[in-house]
Write an enzyme that holds these catalytic residues in place. Structure first.
Site, PDB file in Angstrom:
ATOM      1  CD  GLU A   1      -2.800   1.337   2.326  1.00  0.00           C
ATOM      2  OE1 GLU A   1      -2.823   0.473   3.213  1.00  0.00           O
ATOM      3  OE2 GLU A   1      -3.545   2.324   2.298  1.00  0.00           O
TER       4      GLU A   1
ATOM      5  NE  ARG B   1       4.322  -7.869  11.142  1.00  0.00           N
ATOM      6  CZ  ARG B   1       4.027  -6.840  10.353  1.00  0.00           C
ATOM      7  NH1 ARG B   1       3.016  -6.895   9.527  1.00  0.00           N
ATOM      8  NH2 ARG B   1       4.752  -5.740  10.395  1.00  0.00           N
TER       9      ARG B   1
ATOM     10  CE  LYS C   1       3.165   0.112   4.814  1.00  0.00           C
ATOM     11  NZ  LYS C   1       2.488   0.005   3.526  1.00  0.00           N
TER      12      LYS C   1
HETATM   13  P1  ATP Z   1       2.911  -2.251   8.104  1.00  0.00           P
HETATM   14  O1  ATP Z   1       2.396  -3.228   9.105  1.00  0.00           O
HETATM   15  O2  ATP Z   1       4.305  -1.840   8.330  1.00  0.00           O
HETATM   16  O3  ATP Z   1       2.024  -1.066   7.924  1.00  0.00           O
HETATM   17  P2  ATP Z   1       1.671  -3.508   5.920  1.00  0.00           P
HETATM   18  O4  ATP Z   1       1.546  -4.961   5.985  1.00  0.00           O
HETATM   19  O5  ATP Z   1       0.463  -2.732   6.217  1.00  0.00           O
HETATM   20  O6  ATP Z   1       2.914  -3.054   6.749  1.00  0.00           O
HETATM   21  P3  ATP Z   1       1.691  -3.405   3.078  1.00  0.00           P
HETATM   22  O7  ATP Z   1       2.096  -2.306   2.192  1.00  0.00           O
HETATM   23  O8  ATP Z   1       0.267  -3.806   3.111  1.00  0.00           O
HETATM   24  O9  ATP Z   1       2.187  -3.014   4.516  1.00  0.00           O
HETATM   25  O10 ATP Z   1       2.611  -4.672   2.835  1.00  0.00           O
HETATM   26  C1  ATP Z   1       2.939  -5.180   1.579  1.00  0.00           C
HETATM   27  C2  ATP Z   1       3.304  -6.621   1.731  1.00  0.00           C
HETATM   28  O11 ATP Z   1       4.418  -6.763   2.601  1.00  0.00           O
HETATM   29  C3  ATP Z   1       2.178  -7.434   2.317  1.00  0.00           C
HETATM   30  O12 ATP Z   1       2.035  -8.627   1.584  1.00  0.00           O
HETATM   31  C4  ATP Z   1       2.617  -7.674   3.723  1.00  0.00           C
HETATM   32  O13 ATP Z   1       2.089  -8.881   4.216  1.00  0.00           O
HETATM   33  C5  ATP Z   1       4.133  -7.710   3.602  1.00  0.00           C
HETATM   34  N1  ATP Z   1       4.769  -7.342   4.857  1.00  0.00           N
HETATM   35  C6  ATP Z   1       4.565  -6.230   5.590  1.00  0.00           C
HETATM   36  N2  ATP Z   1       5.270  -6.245   6.728  1.00  0.00           N
HETATM   37  C7  ATP Z   1       5.962  -7.412   6.726  1.00  0.00           C
HETATM   38  C8  ATP Z   1       6.879  -8.030   7.632  1.00  0.00           C
HETATM   39  N3  ATP Z   1       7.231  -7.446   8.781  1.00  0.00           N
HETATM   40  N4  ATP Z   1       7.382  -9.238   7.293  1.00  0.00           N
HETATM   41  C9  ATP Z   1       7.045  -9.823   6.142  1.00  0.00           C
HETATM   42  N5  ATP Z   1       6.195  -9.301   5.248  1.00  0.00           N
HETATM   43  C10 ATP Z   1       5.644  -8.116   5.525  1.00  0.00           C
HETATM   44 MG    MG Z   2      -1.286  -3.628   4.875  1.00  0.00          MG
END
Ligand code: ATP
Ligand code: MG
Length: 565
Positions: A41, A267, A277
């Site tokens: 995102e 994760r 984020k």
């Molecule tokens: P955050 O929790 O930091 O806001 P998010 O999951 O909301 O991260 P996205 O932009 O939706 O951020 O993530 C893009 C991809 O990266 C998704 O498939 C998500 O599952 C993966 N991702 C995010 N954080 C991690 C992590 N700590 N380890 C592995 N994969 C991750």
């Molecule tokens: Mg997300």
């Protein structure tokens, strides 16, 4: 094991449960070729956790000769921006991956998503609900209690079609109504209690402008975007496990040929680090760091600016593996990955961070002798360079003490000798102090018979780095350390605000460092090892002065006595 099998294993990353699923799908001919996607995102910069997801999705596509799409999951216009899109695109490229075809956007599917919503309404599987947000929460029930049906649940198909059209036309206020899936208000899985599919937002979207005032929810958008792109394996993190029934419900109830398989993995969590984020954005917004690409940030942009290499991040992501069990990875593993990589590739150079002047009393004033030194002690192919040896030189203040405390003192002391790396042995004769008694200079002699040869009759205490005081350049050196000095700043324990756990010494600036002349033309293409100090990288952003970022120290000194020596 036959030699053919051995080769396959060698060429691939270590196996894991996702590879087993793919292997089975390919051998059962469920798919001809695998298609994965990385779906960020654009609401912030990518962090080390995302690097794991990128390496996994793109890495699998590479290893199985499939493809991986880059898709922006852009359904929240208020929180998203082009700046974030650009940074994410750059990060993925920098990590060394190429997406298939054009960059994709979930927003490019808004028309199709709308049509599928109409299909769900026509089938009696979606309805416009006019409960307020508070009422909706109340009706949803809890983990212990079932929800109860919304009074709007049995609106007719015609009424729902008309209301949804009015939502789209901007005839309702934000929050006045939503489109919901009609699934099961008593489901033990709360995600299935008539989840919201669309909500009203009068926000301009960075891709679609003001075309829409209704925006689809993530849980509705994601499966359809995956299916439209022919994704075979939709990999996401464990928190989406409970959303999988909804992912499948959406695809089972619309007319679409493809049904990707959602697979969850754990994760990446790293100690001494926050990987959210939202939290990283807070550090930026409150000015607690100098932007998203501050070299202390666990963002890919920050790590790049600090001097991490794509290879080291990829190797780290591979070494943490892919499992379904939650765990915390020691940040020392990440630091180890970068050290190993830089030790191989970084040419050596000398830079004195806190200079103390030495005058070599027995060396002529205007003489300059060029000493040839290797750029890498183990790699002659990396070439050599010349260091000017002059009457005045600098060593680091920390490398001198009046009286050596013990035999382990491997540095200079009054009346004692050391070798200057690549140069001669020197002996300290006298300390010069200013009126306040501060040491400002050392008077030493050099031993002309010691260039590359052991001295006769005495033993130098150690080998120091140095630069010529008259043939050097000024530099600013930024010593970065861990941003948090607490092991789990992310834990939210006892209401502790994570920003209070920041390491006050995460940035120490040495503004008056002296670097060997050859560094004047250093660019940000390659990192350096400053002898005895660590790995450093010319700051690629502030380029008007000679600024070096410390990527990492030579040794891990966390939790141990200072190992510098
Ligand atoms: P955050 O929790 O930091 O806001 P998010 O999951 O909301 O991260 P996205 O932009 O939706 O951020 O993530 C893009 C991809 O990266 C998704 O498939 C998500 O599952 C993966 N991702 C995010 N954080 C991690 C992590 N700590 N380890 C592995 N994969 C991750
Ligand atoms: Mg997300």
């Amino acid at each position: 094991m036959s030699s053919k099998e051995a080769k396959t294993v060698e060429n691939k990353a270590p196996s894991n449960f996702i590879r087993h699923i793919i292997d089975n799908d390919l051998s059962a001919r469920k798919h001809e070729k695998i298609v994965t996607r990385f779906p960020p995102e654009p609401n912030g910069y990518l962090h080390i956790g995302h690097a794991k997801s990128i390496c996994l999705n793109f890495g699998l596509a590479q290893d199985y000769q499939g493809v991986c799409n880059l898709r922006f999951d852009d359904t929240n216009p208020e929180k998203e921006s082009q700046e974030y899109i650009d940074s994410i695109t750059r990060d993925v490229e920098w990590l060394g991956f190429a997406w298939a075809g054009e960059i994709r956007h979930a927003s490019a599917y808004f028309d199709q998503l709308y049509d599928f919503a109409i299909e769900l309404i026509r089938k009696g599987k979606a309805y416009v609900c006019s409960l307020t947000a508070e009422q909706m929460t109340e009706y949803r029930g809890s983990l212990k209690e079932p929800g109860k049906p919304s009074p709007y649940r049995d609106r007719s198909v015609e009424e729902n079609l008309a209301l949804f059209e009015k939502m789209r036309a901007g005839e309702f206020k934000e929050g006045e109504c939503v489109l919901r899936a009609k699934i099961d208000m008593a489901s033990p899985n709360i995600n299935l209690r008539d989840p919201i599919l669309y909500r009203i937002r009068f926000a301009d979207h960075h891709q679609t402008g003001n075309k829409w005032c209704i925006y689809p929810m993530y849980d509705y958008t994601h499966p359809i975007s995956d299916a439209l792109e022919g994704i075979t394996h939709s990999l996401c993190t464990l928190e989406f496990e409970d959303h999988r029934p909804l992912y499948d419900w959406v695809l089972d109830n619309i007319t679409i040929a493809c049904h990707p398989q959602q697979i969850e993995f754990s994760r990446l969590n790293v100690n001494y680090t926050v990987t959210s984020k939202r939290k990283l954005k807070r550090l930026v917004d409150e000015g607690l760091v100098n932007g998203w690409d501050d070299p202390r940030m666990p963002t890919i942009a920050g790590m790049r600016r600090r001097g991490f290499t794509p290879e080291s991040l990829r190797r780290f992501c591979e070494s943490v593996g892919v499992t379904k069990s939650e765990g915390v990875v020691d940040v020392a593993m990440l630091e180890h990955a970068i050290r190993e990589d830089l030790n191989e590739r970084a040419p050596r150079a000398m830079c004195v961070l806190d200079p103390l002047k030495i005058v070599l009393e027995n060396y002529p004033e205007d003489k300059i002798e060029l000493l040839t030194v290797p750029n890498h002690p183990q790699k002659p192919e990396m070439g050599e360079r010349q260091l000017p040896w002059t009457r005045e030189i600098f060593i680091d203040r920390a490398d001198f003490i009046e009286v050596a405390p013990n035999k382990q003192w491997k540095r200079l002391a009054l009346g004692e000798s050391v070798r200057l790396r690549g140069g001669y042995c020197i002996t300290c004769k006298e300390m010069i102090t200013d009126e306040q008694g501060q040491l400002i200079e050392l008077r030493c002699t050099y031993d002309p018979d010691t260039h590359g040869v052991n001295p006769q009759g005495y033993k130098p205490r150690g080998v120091l780095h140095w630069v010529s005081a008259t043939e050097c350049v000024d530099a600013e050196v930024r010593l970065y350390d861990r941003l948090f000095n607490h092991e789990s700043p992310d834990a939210n324990k006892d209401g502790v605000d994570f920003v209070t756990l920041m390491n006050p010494e995460s940035l120490v600036v040495q503004a008056c460092a002296k670097a060997e002349k050859s560094l004047a033309s250093a660019g940000s293409e390659i990192p350096f090892q400053f002898e005895r100090e660590g790995y450093f990288y010319r700051d690629p952003v502030e380029t008007s002065a000679l600024i070096f970022n410390r990527t990492i120290t030579l040794r891990d000194s966390w939790g141990k006595a200072d190992a510098k020596g």
